[in-house]
Enzyme design. Sequence first.
Site, PDB file in Angstrom:
ATOM      1  N   ASP A  20      25.927  38.331  15.060  1.00 20.58           N
ATOM      2  CA  ASP A  20      26.166  37.382  16.151  1.00 20.58           C
ATOM      3  C   ASP A  20      25.169  37.729  17.258  1.00 20.58           C
ATOM      4  O   ASP A  20      25.272  38.756  17.919  1.00 20.58           O
ATOM      5  CB  ASP A  20      27.616  37.517  16.645  1.00 20.58           C
ATOM      6  CG  ASP A  20      27.971  36.405  17.629  1.00 20.58           C
ATOM      7  OD1 ASP A  20      27.038  35.708  18.099  1.00 20.58           O
ATOM      8  OD2 ASP A  20      29.161  36.240  17.948  1.00 20.58           O
ATOM      9  N   TRP A  22      34.791  39.922  20.663  1.00 21.42           N
ATOM     10  CA  TRP A  22      35.028  38.626  21.325  1.00 21.42           C
ATOM     11  C   TRP A  22      36.273  38.007  20.682  1.00 21.42           C
ATOM     12  O   TRP A  22      36.326  37.863  19.446  1.00 21.42           O
ATOM     13  CB  TRP A  22      33.797  37.762  21.080  1.00 21.42           C
ATOM     14  CG  TRP A  22      33.777  36.418  21.726  1.00 21.42           C
ATOM     15  CD1 TRP A  22      34.028  36.117  23.032  1.00 21.42           C
ATOM     16  CD2 TRP A  22      33.420  35.177  21.087  1.00 21.42           C
ATOM     17  NE1 TRP A  22      33.849  34.777  23.245  1.00 21.42           N
ATOM     18  CE2 TRP A  22      33.482  34.178  22.073  1.00 21.42           C
ATOM     19  CE3 TRP A  22      33.067  34.823  19.789  1.00 21.42           C
ATOM     20  CZ2 TRP A  22      33.193  32.842  21.794  1.00 21.42           C
ATOM     21  CZ3 TRP A  22      32.774  33.505  19.511  1.00 21.42           C
ATOM     22  CH2 TRP A  22      32.834  32.518  20.508  1.00 21.42           C
ATOM     23  N   LYS A  82      23.220  31.062  26.712  1.00 24.49           N
ATOM     24  CA  LYS A  82      22.947  32.035  27.780  1.00 24.49           C
ATOM     25  C   LYS A  82      21.462  32.107  28.099  1.00 24.49           C
ATOM     26  O   LYS A  82      21.068  31.995  29.249  1.00 24.49           O
ATOM     27  CB  LYS A  82      23.442  33.430  27.384  1.00 24.49           C
ATOM     28  CG  LYS A  82      24.628  33.464  26.469  1.00 24.49           C
ATOM     29  CD  LYS A  82      25.941  33.235  27.162  1.00 24.49           C
ATOM     30  CE  LYS A  82      27.009  32.994  26.106  1.00 24.49           C
ATOM     31  NZ  LYS A  82      28.355  33.040  26.526  1.00 24.49           N
TER      32      LYS A  82
END
Length: 401
Positions: free
Chosen positions: A214, A133, A249
């Site tokens: 993460d 990312w 999310k």
Amino acid sequence: MSLPTRSLTPAPPDPILGLSEAFRADPRPAKVNLAVGVYVDQTGTTPVMPSVLEAERRLLARAGSKGYLPIDGRPAYREAVRDLVFEPDHEIVAGRRSVTVQTPGGTGALRVAADFLLQTGSNRTVWLSEPTWPNHTQLFSLAGFEVRRYPYLDAGGRHLDVAGMLSTLRSAARGDVVVLHGSCHNPTGVDPDPAAWHAIGDVLRDRDLVPIVDFAYQGFGHGLREDADWQAGLARPDLEFLVCSSFSKNFALYNERVGALTVVATDGQRAAAALSHLKIAIRANYSNPPSHGADIVETILCDGALRAQWETELAAMRGRIRGNRAALVDALEAAGVAGDWEPLREQRGMFALLGLTAEQVARLRDEFAIYAVGRGRINVAGLTEANLPRVVDALRAVAGG
Ligand code: LMR
């Protein structure tokens, strides 16, 4: 007095959120946004989950207070998150050797993790997967780390390069920090299997490395517990690690900025000491966390029926993503688009990395109004019955077939 010289030269737009701005400004009616990692349903919208609405109704009826939260967040939230990450009967929970703090989103958790490590004497080198990312690179660099990379994908770009990853990590200095994606690797969708997680855990322990997991997509891959399979390799008595959770999310709470940072130590005393330093990192950064998103998550996780409802709604999002993966692979294969597509079917989470060149991604945007990130990271949730044929035609045009 004037602003620093460099501030007067415009910086490039964010490689992901900047595309959302470009997409919004694009006047072409048939445009397709497969760029930013936000779940959308078949109508292209990001609905508020019904379980979230119910929690908000309850919160409104309760009319709480807008006073400050504790620096580390509300205790019930922190415990609920810890139990979601691990399960209440996990040895780490039972042994009380972790601490969890509430943070503004997963990004906030990453930043607090970076500050906490540097402020307590960590090595200044962080290892990131290549690719990762893009905000990882920016965030850790600006926090003061030197960024290095470990290889992640094999030459075909569809599978994990376990050997390359392990041999690079073995070359890291003792005490270096390593960022791992717990599940639904962003941008590849390629996750280690349990055997690979074990091997990774062995290297982390043997080389005395400090893992940051993460964990932004728990429940978006194969299930809430299935996506925690990294713990099989990392959750061992002699390995200390950090976990960054995001509820953007899996609760679709993108604009509420709700997340958490969990630090796992070898014993409760070490964990408690870590908490005292986490509080300093938070206080110096944003003082204390915002409340509303965390109140929603806590309300849902602490009520059996509401939690069951949320899990059903999450499973529906996950199921739609998996269905979209299958539909994409079927359509690419049926259209004879050049490439190895079958592995995308079983990859995890919202993202698939198509493995395009920057020119091909630019052609998708300029000629076909289809927005993707980097080397062709697409948000699979953004595919619909209506846009899939156009996306596949465009891919055949740019990738050949
Ligand atoms: C993404 O990767 O698209 C998401 O995590 C959104 C973001 O903040 O970049």
